[in-house]
Structure formats: structure tokens, C-alpha cells
Design a protein around this motif. Structure first.
Motif, PDB file in Angstrom:
ATOM      1  N   THR A  58       1.909  -5.268   0.939  1.00  0.00           N
ATOM      2  CA  THR A  58       1.667  -5.433   2.506  1.00  0.00           C
ATOM      3  C   THR A  58       0.929  -6.144   2.954  1.00  0.00           C
ATOM      4  OG1 THR A  58       1.788  -2.900   2.451  1.00  0.00           O
ATOM      5  CG2 THR A  58       1.039  -3.660   4.387  1.00  0.00           C
ATOM      6  N   CYS A  59      -0.125  -6.652   2.066  1.00  0.00           N
ATOM      7  CA  CYS A  59      -1.116  -7.685   2.122  1.00  0.00           C
ATOM      8  C   CYS A  59      -0.615  -9.311   1.869  1.00  0.00           C
ATOM      9  CB  CYS A  59      -2.251  -7.284   1.453  1.00  0.00           C
ATOM     10  SG  CYS A  59      -2.900  -6.046   1.960  1.00  0.00           S
ATOM     11  N   ARG A  60       0.662  -9.467   1.435  1.00  0.00           N
ATOM     12  CA  ARG A  60       0.819 -10.414   0.913  1.00  0.00           C
ATOM     13  C   ARG A  60       1.083 -11.976   1.630  1.00  0.00           C
ATOM     14  NH1 ARG A  60       6.183 -10.531  -2.777  1.00  0.00           N
ATOM     15  NH2 ARG A  60       4.512  -9.192  -3.762  1.00  0.00           N
ATOM     16  N   PRO A  61       1.032 -12.024   3.027  1.00  0.00           N
ATOM     17  CA  PRO A  61       0.684 -12.905   4.425  1.00  0.00           C
ATOM     18  C   PRO A  61      -0.899 -13.244   4.328  1.00  0.00           C
ATOM     19  CG  PRO A  61       2.140 -11.104   4.707  1.00  0.00           C
ATOM     20  CD  PRO A  61       2.117 -10.335   3.435  1.00  0.00           C
ATOM     21  N   LEU A  62      -1.820 -12.055   3.633  1.00  0.00           N
ATOM     22  CA  LEU A  62      -3.352 -12.318   4.375  1.00  0.00           C
ATOM     23  C   LEU A  62      -3.673 -12.876   3.366  1.00  0.00           C
ATOM     24  CD1 LEU A  62      -3.096  -8.828   6.277  1.00  0.00           C
ATOM     25  CD2 LEU A  62      -2.773 -11.436   6.604  1.00  0.00           C
ATOM     26  N   PRO A  63      -3.638 -13.974   2.458  1.00  0.00           N
ATOM     27  CA  PRO A  63      -4.569 -14.914   1.677  1.00  0.00           C
ATOM     28  C   PRO A  63      -5.779 -14.202   2.308  1.00  0.00           C
ATOM     29  CG  PRO A  63      -3.779 -16.553   3.065  1.00  0.00           C
ATOM     30  CD  PRO A  63      -3.323 -15.203   3.646  1.00  0.00           C
ATOM     31  N   ASN A  64      -6.633 -13.696   2.555  1.00  0.00           N
ATOM     32  CA  ASN A  64      -7.984 -14.062   2.990  1.00  0.00           C
ATOM     33  C   ASN A  64      -7.873 -11.712   2.490  1.00  0.00           C
ATOM     34  OD1 ASN A  64      -6.878 -12.896   5.532  1.00  0.00           O
ATOM     35  ND2 ASN A  64      -9.161 -12.605   6.051  1.00  0.00           N
ATOM     36  N   THR A  65      -7.411 -11.176   2.096  1.00  0.00           N
ATOM     37  CA  THR A  65      -7.397  -9.707   1.901  1.00  0.00           C
ATOM     38  C   THR A  65      -7.775  -9.846   0.271  1.00  0.00           C
ATOM     39  OG1 THR A  65      -5.112  -9.324   1.448  1.00  0.00           O
ATOM     40  CG2 THR A  65      -6.543  -8.821   3.891  1.00  0.00           C
ATOM     41  N   ILE A  66      -8.060  -9.042  -0.743  1.00  0.00           N
ATOM     42  CA  ILE A  66      -8.086  -8.517  -2.027  1.00  0.00           C
ATOM     43  C   ILE A  66      -8.073  -6.839  -2.193  1.00  0.00           C
ATOM     44  CG2 ILE A  66     -10.649  -9.260  -2.003  1.00  0.00           C
ATOM     45  CD1 ILE A  66     -10.259  -9.395  -4.604  1.00  0.00           C
ATOM     46  N   ILE A  67      -7.965  -6.809  -3.375  1.00  0.00           N
ATOM     47  CA  ILE A  67      -7.472  -5.099  -2.772  1.00  0.00           C
ATOM     48  C   ILE A  67      -8.064  -4.875  -4.741  1.00  0.00           C
ATOM     49  CG2 ILE A  67      -6.008  -3.617  -3.447  1.00  0.00           C
ATOM     50  CD1 ILE A  67      -4.143  -5.728  -1.590  1.00  0.00           C
ATOM     51  N   GLU A  68      -8.572  -4.079  -4.195  1.00  0.00           N
ATOM     52  CA  GLU A  68      -9.765  -3.401  -5.636  1.00  0.00           C
ATOM     53  C   GLU A  68      -9.815  -2.212  -5.763  1.00  0.00           C
ATOM     54  OE1 GLU A  68     -11.164  -5.380  -7.735  1.00  0.00           O
ATOM     55  OE2 GLU A  68     -11.616  -7.529  -7.090  1.00  0.00           O
ATOM     56  N   PRO A  69      -9.691  -1.707  -6.919  1.00  0.00           N
ATOM     57  CA  PRO A  69     -10.024  -0.039  -6.940  1.00  0.00           C
ATOM     58  C   PRO A  69     -11.545   0.006  -7.495  1.00  0.00           C
ATOM     59  CG  PRO A  69      -8.967  -0.364  -8.979  1.00  0.00           C
ATOM     60  CD  PRO A  69      -9.075  -1.624  -8.533  1.00  0.00           C
ATOM     61  N   PHE A  70     -12.079   1.478  -6.806  1.00  0.00           N
ATOM     62  CA  PHE A  70     -13.567   1.677  -6.357  1.00  0.00           C
ATOM     63  C   PHE A  70     -13.346   3.163  -6.900  1.00  0.00           C
ATOM     64  CE2 PHE A  70     -15.920   3.490  -3.669  1.00  0.00           C
ATOM     65  CZ  PHE A  70     -15.086   3.933  -2.255  1.00  0.00           C
ATOM     66  N   ASP A  71     -14.673   3.308  -7.431  1.00  0.00           N
ATOM     67  CA  ASP A  71     -15.471   5.040  -7.712  1.00  0.00           C
ATOM     68  C   ASP A  71     -16.716   4.833  -7.551  1.00  0.00           C
ATOM     69  OD1 ASP A  71     -15.631   3.955 -10.391  1.00  0.00           O
ATOM     70  OD2 ASP A  71     -14.486   5.587 -10.967  1.00  0.00           O
ATOM     71  N   GLY A  72     -17.277   6.075  -7.228  1.00  0.00           N
ATOM     72  CA  GLY A  72     -19.449   5.571  -7.444  1.00  0.00           C
ATOM     73  C   GLY A  72     -19.711   5.282  -5.412  1.00  0.00           C
ATOM     74  N   MET A  73     -20.445   4.782  -5.151  1.00  0.00           N
ATOM     75  CA  MET A  73     -20.984   4.526  -3.884  1.00  0.00           C
ATOM     76  C   MET A  73     -20.147   3.740  -3.443  1.00  0.00           C
ATOM     77  SD  MET A  73     -23.943   7.148  -3.577  1.00  0.00           S
ATOM     78  CE  MET A  73     -25.034   6.130  -2.107  1.00  0.00           C
ATOM     79  N   LEU A  74     -19.709   4.349  -1.990  1.00  0.00           N
ATOM     80  CA  LEU A  74     -19.514   2.818  -1.006  1.00  0.00           C
ATOM     81  C   LEU A  74     -20.159   1.499  -0.798  1.00  0.00           C
ATOM     82  CD1 LEU A  74     -16.397   2.487  -0.386  1.00  0.00           C
ATOM     83  CD2 LEU A  74     -18.125   3.362   2.115  1.00  0.00           C
ATOM     84  N   VAL A  75     -21.557   2.191  -0.332  1.00  0.00           N
ATOM     85  CA  VAL A  75     -22.447   0.623  -0.188  1.00  0.00           C
ATOM     86  C   VAL A  75     -22.859   0.027  -1.608  1.00  0.00           C
ATOM     87  CG1 VAL A  75     -23.126   2.304   2.260  1.00  0.00           C
ATOM     88  CG2 VAL A  75     -24.687   2.326  -0.502  1.00  0.00           C
ATOM     89  N   ASP A  76     -22.776   1.105  -2.537  1.00  0.00           N
ATOM     90  CA  ASP A  76     -22.474  -0.286  -4.096  1.00  0.00           C
ATOM     91  C   ASP A  76     -21.729  -0.766  -4.113  1.00  0.00           C
ATOM     92  OD1 ASP A  76     -25.120   0.710  -4.626  1.00  0.00           O
ATOM     93  OD2 ASP A  76     -24.468   2.354  -6.066  1.00  0.00           O
ATOM     94  N   PHE A  77     -20.800  -0.838  -4.067  1.00  0.00           N
ATOM     95  CA  PHE A  77     -19.820  -1.588  -3.679  1.00  0.00           C
ATOM     96  C   PHE A  77     -19.852  -2.743  -2.673  1.00  0.00           C
ATOM     97  CE2 PHE A  77     -15.219  -1.930  -3.612  1.00  0.00           C
ATOM     98  CZ  PHE A  77     -15.076  -2.176  -5.286  1.00  0.00           C
ATOM     99  N   ALA A  78     -19.752  -2.133  -1.777  1.00  0.00           N
ATOM    100  CA  ALA A  78     -20.384  -2.784  -0.615  1.00  0.00           C
ATOM    101  C   ALA A  78     -20.707  -4.780  -1.200  1.00  0.00           C
ATOM    102  CB  ALA A  78     -20.064  -2.062   0.540  1.00  0.00           C
ATOM    103  N   ARG A  79     -21.991  -3.816  -1.473  1.00  0.00           N
ATOM    104  CA  ARG A  79     -23.081  -4.858  -2.442  1.00  0.00           C
ATOM    105  C   ARG A  79     -22.326  -5.787  -2.948  1.00  0.00           C
ATOM    106  NH1 ARG A  79     -27.850  -1.049  -1.239  1.00  0.00           N
ATOM    107  NH2 ARG A  79     -28.835  -1.598   0.617  1.00  0.00           N
ATOM    108  N   ARG A  80     -21.869  -4.656  -4.150  1.00  0.00           N
ATOM    109  CA  ARG A  80     -21.671  -5.679  -5.395  1.00  0.00           C
ATOM    110  C   ARG A  80     -20.413  -7.024  -4.934  1.00  0.00           C
ATOM    111  NH1 ARG A  80     -21.435  -1.005  -7.914  1.00  0.00           N
ATOM    112  NH2 ARG A  80     -18.899  -1.332  -7.476  1.00  0.00           N
ATOM    113  N   ASN A  81     -19.428  -6.765  -3.320  1.00  0.00           N
ATOM    114  CA  ASN A  81     -18.575  -7.659  -2.999  1.00  0.00           C
ATOM    115  C   ASN A  81     -19.352  -8.525  -2.037  1.00  0.00           C
ATOM    116  OD1 ASN A  81     -16.074  -7.319  -4.001  1.00  0.00           O
ATOM    117  ND2 ASN A  81     -16.759  -5.117  -4.139  1.00  0.00           N
ATOM    118  N   GLY A  82     -20.602  -8.201  -1.784  1.00  0.00           N
ATOM    119  CA  GLY A  82     -20.885  -9.276  -0.615  1.00  0.00           C
ATOM    120  C   GLY A  82     -20.859  -9.025   0.384  1.00  0.00           C
ATOM    121  N   ALA A  83     -20.529  -8.068   1.125  1.00  0.00           N
ATOM    122  CA  ALA A  83     -20.121  -7.086   2.259  1.00  0.00           C
ATOM    123  C   ALA A  83     -21.141  -6.283   2.719  1.00  0.00           C
ATOM    124  CB  ALA A  83     -18.421  -6.075   2.418  1.00  0.00           C
TER     125      ALA A  83
END
Ligand code: ADP
Length: 171
Positions: A58-83
């Protein structure tokens, strides 16, 4: 500094409602990380690998998207990804109470991370992965609800599953 947003969900499977939020977010932010929840308590129909693959297509036309599986705390995952921003889609009022609680909890855990709500588009207000799976199970027309490759994946999934009792609720 490039601004990254995180869009989390179970995406089991991605619907046109999710896709609409992703395409809109990709215009607002330099980079959008789509976080696919691995440990969904919902016992997902599609494996996390399948959900990631359907999103990638679905995201093929959007070069600025990236898809990552995750588990655990969302805010930690956000920080790890610089979001600094977590994006949530908001549908009918039924979403509000739960999303409000989550946003409050995340704010408490990570005051530097903002939750940003994008309103669902009118045509997707009542669209959910659950309704899409129900229609798929019953062999209904999915063409207006999910991307074509997702409709095919649902058909294949249900063709391979043993017959389940048919729901009385939907045509
Ligand atoms: P669902 O509730 O369909 O199982 P997810 O848990 O995968 O979906 O939801 C991920 C995010 O996408 C949540 O923020 C949810 O509110 C949002 N979302 C889901 N469906 C829609 C839709 N039809 N329109 C806008 N946002 C949506």
C-alpha cells in the motif's frame, strides 16, 4: 531536524481508512513510521509478517514511509525511532474514550511525545478491520473498503480456512 511521526495499530488487515490516514500523514511529516503491533491481544487473522507486507504494498508510492513490527511500550518505540509525534485516527465517538486514555497515559510516560489525532474521512467513519474481516468471511464485496491486494489476501485467507458458523448480523 526532519520531523518523524509514528502511526501505530494492529492493521489486521490495513483498510482504506488506515491508508487515508497514512497518505495524509505522509504529506504532513518528513517521515512516517508505521508501527505494526506484534502482541495484539486480538489473536490476529494475519501474521505480523503478512500485515507488514500488505502495508508495504500500500505504501509503495510513499517513499517517506517505513513499516516496522513492534511490541512493548509505544513511547519507547517512538523515542527509539526519533518520533516526537504519535498519530491516531479518530472515527466515531466510540474511539474517543479509549484514545483519550491512551494519550493521557503516554503523555504521563513521555511528556515530550505528542499524540496527534487526524479525523477519519467521512466515507471511512465506520470502517474497521473487524468489519472488513466479517465481510470477507461472508464472501461480500470488499472493493470499496480495502486496497485490491488486501481484498485478494482476505479471499485467499478465508478460502484456506475451515467453514465457520455464518454470522446472522450481516448480509
Ligand atoms: P482497527 O480499530 O480497525 O482494528 P487498528 O487498531 O489497526 O484498527 O487502528 C490503528 C489506528 O488507525 C487507530 O488510531 C485507529 O483509530 C485508526 N483507524 C482505524 N480505522 C480507521 C478509519 N476507518 N479511519 C481513520 N482511522 C482509522
Amino acid at each position: 531536524m526532519p520531523e518523524t511521526a509514528l502511526y501505530p495499530g494492529s492493521f489486521d488487515p490495513i483498510t482504506n481508512g488506515h491508508a487515508d490516514i497514512i497518505f495524509r500523514a505522509a504529506k504532513l511529516f518528513d517521515r512516517v513510521v508505521i508501527a505494526v503491533g506484534r502482541n495484539s491481544q486480538k489473536s490476529p487473522l494475519f501474521s505480523v509478517e503478512e500485515r507488514v507486507q500488505l502495508l508495504q504494498e500500500t505504501c509503495r508510492p510513499l517513499p517517506n514511509t517505513i513499516i516496522e513490527p513492534f511490541d512493548g511500550m509505544l513511547v519507547d518505540f517512538a523515542r527509539r525511532n526519533g518520533a516526537r509525534v504519535i498519530i491516531k485516527g479518530l472515527r466515531a465517538v466510540s474511539d474517543f474514550e479509549y484514545e483519550f486514555q491512551m494519550a493521557m497515559a503516554n503523555k504521563h510516560l513521555a511528556p515530550d511525545v505528542e499524540t496527534l489525532f487526524l479525523m477519519a474521512s467521512a466515507e471511512h467513519l465506520y470502517l474497521s478491520s473487524s468489519i472488513v474481516k466479517e465481510i470477507g468471511r461472508l464472501g461480500g464485496d470488499l472493493s470499496a473498503l480495502v486496497p485490491a491486494h488486501v481484498a485478494r489476501a482476505l479471499q485467499e485467507k478465508f478460502a484456506g480456512l475451515p467453514d465457520e458458523p455464518r454470522s446472522e448480523r450481516l448480509p
